[in-house]
Design an enzyme around this catalytic site. Structure first.
Site, PDB file in Angstrom:
ATOM      1  N   ARG A   1      11.793  -5.701   5.039  1.00  0.00           N
ATOM      2  CA  ARG A   1      11.561  -4.251   4.884  1.00  0.00           C
ATOM      3  C   ARG A   1      12.493  -3.453   5.798  1.00  0.00           C
ATOM      4  O   ARG A   1      12.732  -3.792   6.942  1.00  0.00           O
ATOM      5  CB  ARG A   1      10.119  -3.904   5.261  1.00  0.00           C
ATOM      6  CG  ARG A   1       9.909  -2.380   5.330  1.00  0.00           C
ATOM      7  CD  ARG A   1       8.492  -1.947   5.408  1.00  0.00           C
ATOM      8  NE  ARG A   1       7.708  -2.702   6.330  1.00  0.00           N
ATOM      9  CZ  ARG A   1       6.372  -2.740   6.299  1.00  0.00           C
ATOM     10  NH1 ARG A   1       5.725  -2.057   5.384  1.00  0.00           N
ATOM     11  NH2 ARG A   1       5.709  -3.443   7.183  1.00  0.00           N
TER      12      ARG A   1
ATOM     13  N   LYS B   1       0.839  -1.214   0.000  1.00  0.00           N
ATOM     14  CA  LYS B   1       0.000   0.000   0.000  1.00  0.00           C
ATOM     15  C   LYS B   1       0.871   1.260   0.000  1.00  0.00           C
ATOM     16  O   LYS B   1       0.645   2.184  -0.785  1.00  0.00           O
ATOM     17  CB  LYS B   1      -0.929   0.031   1.232  1.00  0.00           C
ATOM     18  CG  LYS B   1      -1.863  -1.163   1.336  1.00  0.00           C
ATOM     19  CD  LYS B   1      -2.761  -1.077   2.548  1.00  0.00           C
ATOM     20  CE  LYS B   1      -2.027  -1.102   3.866  1.00  0.00           C
ATOM     21  NZ  LYS B   1      -1.292  -2.355   4.145  1.00  0.00           N
TER      22      LYS B   1
ATOM     23  N   ARG C   1      -9.885   1.325   8.868  1.00  0.00           N
ATOM     24  CA  ARG C   1      -9.318   0.027   9.201  1.00  0.00           C
ATOM     25  C   ARG C   1     -10.366  -0.897   9.814  1.00  0.00           C
ATOM     26  O   ARG C   1     -10.090  -2.046  10.080  1.00  0.00           O
ATOM     27  CB  ARG C   1      -8.236   0.305  10.240  1.00  0.00           C
ATOM     28  CG  ARG C   1      -7.157  -0.685  10.343  1.00  0.00           C
ATOM     29  CD  ARG C   1      -6.098  -0.387   9.331  1.00  0.00           C
ATOM     30  NE  ARG C   1      -4.876  -1.044   9.659  1.00  0.00           N
ATOM     31  CZ  ARG C   1      -3.699  -0.688   9.158  1.00  0.00           C
ATOM     32  NH1 ARG C   1      -3.592   0.308   8.337  1.00  0.00           N
ATOM     33  NH2 ARG C   1      -2.634  -1.350   9.460  1.00  0.00           N
TER      34      ARG C   1
ATOM     35  N   ARG D   1      -0.831  -8.693  13.332  1.00  0.00           N
ATOM     36  CA  ARG D   1      -1.342  -7.735  12.337  1.00  0.00           C
ATOM     37  C   ARG D   1      -2.141  -8.455  11.249  1.00  0.00           C
ATOM     38  O   ARG D   1      -3.163  -7.951  10.785  1.00  0.00           O
ATOM     39  CB  ARG D   1      -0.178  -6.940  11.722  1.00  0.00           C
ATOM     40  CG  ARG D   1       0.364  -5.885  12.684  1.00  0.00           C
ATOM     41  CD  ARG D   1       1.764  -5.443  12.307  1.00  0.00           C
ATOM     42  NE  ARG D   1       1.832  -4.838  10.995  1.00  0.00           N
ATOM     43  CZ  ARG D   1       2.962  -4.729  10.288  1.00  0.00           C
ATOM     44  NH1 ARG D   1       4.096  -5.207  10.767  1.00  0.00           N
ATOM     45  NH2 ARG D   1       2.936  -4.154   9.118  1.00  0.00           N
TER      46      ARG D   1
ATOM     47  N   ARG E   1      11.060  -1.689  11.390  1.00  0.00           N
ATOM     48  CA  ARG E   1       9.954  -1.242  12.247  1.00  0.00           C
ATOM     49  C   ARG E   1       9.764  -2.214  13.405  1.00  0.00           C
ATOM     50  O   ARG E   1       9.852  -3.418  13.199  1.00  0.00           O
ATOM     51  CB  ARG E   1       8.654  -1.173  11.431  1.00  0.00           C
ATOM     52  CG  ARG E   1       8.475   0.135  10.719  1.00  0.00           C
ATOM     53  CD  ARG E   1       7.313   0.206   9.761  1.00  0.00           C
ATOM     54  NE  ARG E   1       6.101  -0.496  10.103  1.00  0.00           N
ATOM     55  CZ  ARG E   1       5.012  -0.540   9.322  1.00  0.00           C
ATOM     56  NH1 ARG E   1       5.020   0.118   8.156  1.00  0.00           N
ATOM     57  NH2 ARG E   1       3.943  -1.196   9.671  1.00  0.00           N
TER      58      ARG E   1
HETATM   59  P1  AP5 Z   1       4.877  -1.547   1.836  1.00  0.00           P
HETATM   60  O1  AP5 Z   1       4.589  -0.706   0.649  1.00  0.00           O
HETATM   61  O2  AP5 Z   1       5.548  -0.923   3.015  1.00  0.00           O
HETATM   62  O3  AP5 Z   1       3.548  -2.347   2.279  1.00  0.00           O
HETATM   63  P2  AP5 Z   1       2.297  -1.850   3.097  1.00  0.00           P
HETATM   64  O4  AP5 Z   1       1.095  -2.524   2.530  1.00  0.00           O
HETATM   65  O5  AP5 Z   1       2.266  -0.361   3.196  1.00  0.00           O
HETATM   66  O6  AP5 Z   1       2.639  -2.551   4.465  1.00  0.00           O
HETATM   67  P3  AP5 Z   1       2.506  -2.057   5.959  1.00  0.00           P
HETATM   68  O7  AP5 Z   1       3.137  -3.171   6.768  1.00  0.00           O
HETATM   69  O8  AP5 Z   1       3.074  -0.687   6.150  1.00  0.00           O
HETATM   70  O9  AP5 Z   1       0.974  -2.062   6.150  1.00  0.00           O
HETATM   71  P4  AP5 Z   1       0.235  -1.971   7.471  1.00  0.00           P
HETATM   72  O10 AP5 Z   1      -1.156  -1.754   7.024  1.00  0.00           O
HETATM   73  O11 AP5 Z   1       0.455  -3.142   8.365  1.00  0.00           O
HETATM   74  O12 AP5 Z   1       0.969  -0.755   8.210  1.00  0.00           O
HETATM   75  P5  AP5 Z   1       0.529   0.710   8.570  1.00  0.00           P
HETATM   76  O13 AP5 Z   1       1.747   1.533   8.557  1.00  0.00           O
HETATM   77  O14 AP5 Z   1      -0.666   1.153   7.811  1.00  0.00           O
HETATM   78  O15 AP5 Z   1       5.758  -2.787   1.319  1.00  0.00           O
HETATM   79  C1  AP5 Z   1       6.230  -3.781   2.212  1.00  0.00           C
HETATM   80  C2  AP5 Z   1       7.626  -4.263   1.742  1.00  0.00           C
HETATM   81  O16 AP5 Z   1       7.498  -4.918   0.493  1.00  0.00           O
HETATM   82  C3  AP5 Z   1       8.637  -3.135   1.519  1.00  0.00           C
HETATM   83  O17 AP5 Z   1       9.892  -3.590   1.913  1.00  0.00           O
HETATM   84  C4  AP5 Z   1       8.606  -2.872   0.009  1.00  0.00           C
HETATM   85  O18 AP5 Z   1       9.857  -2.426  -0.464  1.00  0.00           O
HETATM   86  C5  AP5 Z   1       8.244  -4.253  -0.532  1.00  0.00           C
HETATM   87  N1  AP5 Z   1       7.346  -4.203  -1.692  1.00  0.00           N
HETATM   88  C6  AP5 Z   1       6.228  -3.450  -1.821  1.00  0.00           C
HETATM   89  N2  AP5 Z   1       5.618  -3.708  -2.995  1.00  0.00           N
HETATM   90  C7  AP5 Z   1       6.373  -4.675  -3.598  1.00  0.00           C
HETATM   91  C8  AP5 Z   1       6.259  -5.390  -4.823  1.00  0.00           C
HETATM   92  N3  AP5 Z   1       5.236  -5.151  -5.668  1.00  0.00           N
HETATM   93  N4  AP5 Z   1       7.193  -6.296  -5.134  1.00  0.00           N
HETATM   94  C9  AP5 Z   1       8.224  -6.539  -4.272  1.00  0.00           C
HETATM   95  N5  AP5 Z   1       8.384  -5.905  -3.099  1.00  0.00           N
HETATM   96  C10 AP5 Z   1       7.468  -4.989  -2.763  1.00  0.00           C
HETATM   97  O19 AP5 Z   1       0.024   0.499  10.069  1.00  0.00           O
HETATM   98  C11 AP5 Z   1       0.931   0.108  11.087  1.00  0.00           C
HETATM   99  C12 AP5 Z   1       0.185   0.032  12.407  1.00  0.00           C
HETATM  100  O20 AP5 Z   1      -0.348   1.339  12.715  1.00  0.00           O
HETATM  101  C13 AP5 Z   1      -1.035  -0.887  12.448  1.00  0.00           C
HETATM  102  O21 AP5 Z   1      -0.681  -2.230  12.744  1.00  0.00           O
HETATM  103  C14 AP5 Z   1      -1.852  -0.249  13.572  1.00  0.00           C
HETATM  104  O22 AP5 Z   1      -1.326  -0.567  14.835  1.00  0.00           O
HETATM  105  C15 AP5 Z   1      -1.614   1.241  13.346  1.00  0.00           C
HETATM  106  N6  AP5 Z   1      -2.621   1.839  12.455  1.00  0.00           N
HETATM  107  C16 AP5 Z   1      -2.436   2.335  11.203  1.00  0.00           C
HETATM  108  N7  AP5 Z   1      -3.590   2.802  10.703  1.00  0.00           N
HETATM  109  C17 AP5 Z   1      -4.532   2.589  11.652  1.00  0.00           C
HETATM  110  C18 AP5 Z   1      -5.930   2.846  11.713  1.00  0.00           C
HETATM  111  N8  AP5 Z   1      -6.602   3.412  10.687  1.00  0.00           N
HETATM  112  N9  AP5 Z   1      -6.583   2.495  12.845  1.00  0.00           N
HETATM  113  C19 AP5 Z   1      -5.933   1.929  13.892  1.00  0.00           C
HETATM  114  N10 AP5 Z   1      -4.618   1.662  13.899  1.00  0.00           N
HETATM  115  C20 AP5 Z   1      -3.911   1.985  12.778  1.00  0.00           C
END
Ligand code: AP5
Length: 219
Positions: free
Chosen positions: A123, A13, A88, A167, A156
């Protein structure tokens, strides 16, 4: 255009949001980045959210909604937004509806679980900017260092295996139902995309899907 990007942890994402925001001049609204910034700055919301995030649980709805409202209020008027990681759960989706931001397209990235785990375990991030790398799949020019600032990259805290398992479970229980919710509420505006290709291949598919949604909506 306001676009909502759904998908499990590691689906890409953040990677796709960065590409799409550059291409379509959208404001990137990532609640994960906003929460991590609040934790770094030790704000009251950041202090409240820190332990839940480290465990892999969701931060409280009130904290997240507060951050989102602040961000929307400071966005340039008329700007389009790319929502990454928000809403979410159904309560957040309802709150988003109440705040009047209309959603034009919802895209869910679908990726196999073993690929998600591989992406997350490799990552590395640049904490200040949120720039994302992967030790093997998207390595920085100089190992362990950010391409633009040369500052060290980190893993992270919630990318440790136990938090990753949590997660993935939280996603399945609380966030995946949003796809069905939006299919019902926004017929013709929800697509599921295979997120397993290269970042650029997924980006091209995403642009094509958005084009199809826009042309159907105009018809
Ligand atoms: P990346 O692009 O970082 O993936 P992502 O989907 O953004 O993964 P996240 O782990 O950041 O998602 P998340 O939803 O768990 O985290 P968030 O920060 O929102 O890519 C991942 C890896 O793969 C990277 O190394 C990249 O280089 C590689 N990659 C990407 N695309 C690729 C491809 N096509 N091919 C090969 N490699 C690729 O949330 C974190 C925490 O915050 C949550 O757990 C929660 O505690 C809190 N939080 C966030 N939002 C909320 C909310 N709305 N409500 C409550 N808590 C929340």
């Amino acid at each position: 255009m306001n676009i909502l990007l759904l998908g499990p942890p590691g689906a890409g994402k953040g990677t796709q949001a960065t590409l799409l925001c550059q291409r379509l001049q959208l404001q990137h609204l990532s609640t994960g980045d906003m929460l991590r910034q609040a934790i770094r700055e030790k704000t009251p919301w950041g202090r409240q959210a820190a332990s839940a995030m480290e465990r892999g649980d969701l931060a409280g709805d009130e904290i997240v909604l507060g951050l989102v409202q602040e961000r929307l209020a400071s966005s340039p008027s008329g700007a389009g937004h790319l929502l990454d990681g928000f809403p979410r759960n159904l309560a957040q989706a309802k709150a988003l509806q109440d705040c009047g931001l209309s959603i034009d397209a919802v895209v869910e990235l679908v990726v196999a679980e073993d690929v998600l785990v591989d992406r997350i375990s490799g990552r590395r991030v640049h904490p200040k900017s949120g720039r994302v790398y992967h030790v093997r799949l998207q390595p920085p020019a100089r190992e362990g260092h950010d391409d633009l600032t040369c500052e060290p990259l980190v893993q992270r805290p919630d990318d440790q295996p136990r938090a990753v398992r949590e997660r993935l479970q939280v996603y399945a229980a609380q966030t995946r139902p949003l796809t069905a919710h939006y299919r019902q509420r926004l017929p013709g505006r929800v697509v599921q995309l295979d997120g397993g290709g290269t970042p650029l291949a997924v980006h091209e598919q995403l642009l094509a899907a958005l084009g199809r949604i826009a042309s159907t909506a105009d018809a």
